[in-house]
Design a protein around this motif. Structure first.
Motif, short mmCIF file in Angstrom:
data_model
loop_
_atom_site.label_atom_id
_atom_site.label_comp_id
_atom_site.label_asym_id
_atom_site.label_seq_id
_atom_site.Cartn_x
_atom_site.Cartn_y
_atom_site.Cartn_z
N ALA A 226 29.80 23.63 34.96
CA ALA A 226 31.21 23.99 35.01
C ALA A 226 31.50 25.17 34.08
O ALA A 226 32.26 26.08 34.43
N ALA A 227 30.89 25.17 32.90
CA ALA A 227 31.08 26.28 31.96
C ALA A 227 30.50 27.57 32.53
O ALA A 227 31.11 28.65 32.38
N LEU A 228 29.38 27.50 33.19
CA LEU A 228 28.77 28.68 33.81
C LEU A 228 29.66 29.25 34.90
O LEU A 228 29.89 30.45 34.96
N VAL A 229 30.19 28.39 35.74
CA VAL A 229 31.08 28.84 36.82
C VAL A 229 32.35 29.48 36.24
O VAL A 229 32.80 30.53 36.70
N ALA A 230 32.90 28.87 35.20
CA ALA A 230 34.11 29.41 34.57
C ALA A 230 33.83 30.77 33.94
O ALA A 230 34.61 31.72 34.11
N TYR A 231 32.72 30.89 33.22
CA TYR A 231 32.38 32.16 32.57
C TYR A 231 32.11 33.24 33.61
O TYR A 231 32.58 34.37 33.48
N SER A 232 31.39 32.90 34.64
CA SER A 232 31.09 33.86 35.70
C SER A 232 32.37 34.35 36.36
O SER A 232 32.53 35.55 36.63
N GLY A 233 33.30 33.46 36.60
CA GLY A 233 34.58 33.84 37.19
C GLY A 233 35.38 34.73 36.27
O GLY A 233 36.03 35.69 36.72
N GLN A 234 35.34 34.44 34.97
CA GLN A 234 36.05 35.26 33.99
C GLN A 234 35.48 36.68 33.96
O GLN A 234 36.22 37.65 33.98
#
Length: 62
Positions: free
Chosen positions: A23-31
């Motif tokens: 979830a953190a990876l997806v959030a960071y990638s989106g940011q």
């Protein structure tokens, strides 16, 4: 019907940690994607390449 499987607590904790990391990876990638789209909003090939080429500091965080 078979009995429920006995799953060790440490395996459950690892599964939860994996889910949180994903979830953190997806959030960071989106940011980063949103930031890069603001910096390079054009549709030309050069803008697209710049938008998709992350700087080293952002890649290192992965």
């Amino acid at each position: 019907m078979p009995d429920a499987l006995d799953v060790r607590d440490d395996l459950i904790d690892l599964q939860r940690a994996l889910g949180a990391a994903r979830a953190a990876l997806v959030a960071y990638s989106g940011q980063v994607d949103a930031e890069r789209r603001e910096l390079f909003p054009g549709t030309g090939d050069e803008q697209i390449v710049e938008r998709r080429a992350w700087p080293e500091d952002q890649v290192a965080r992965l």
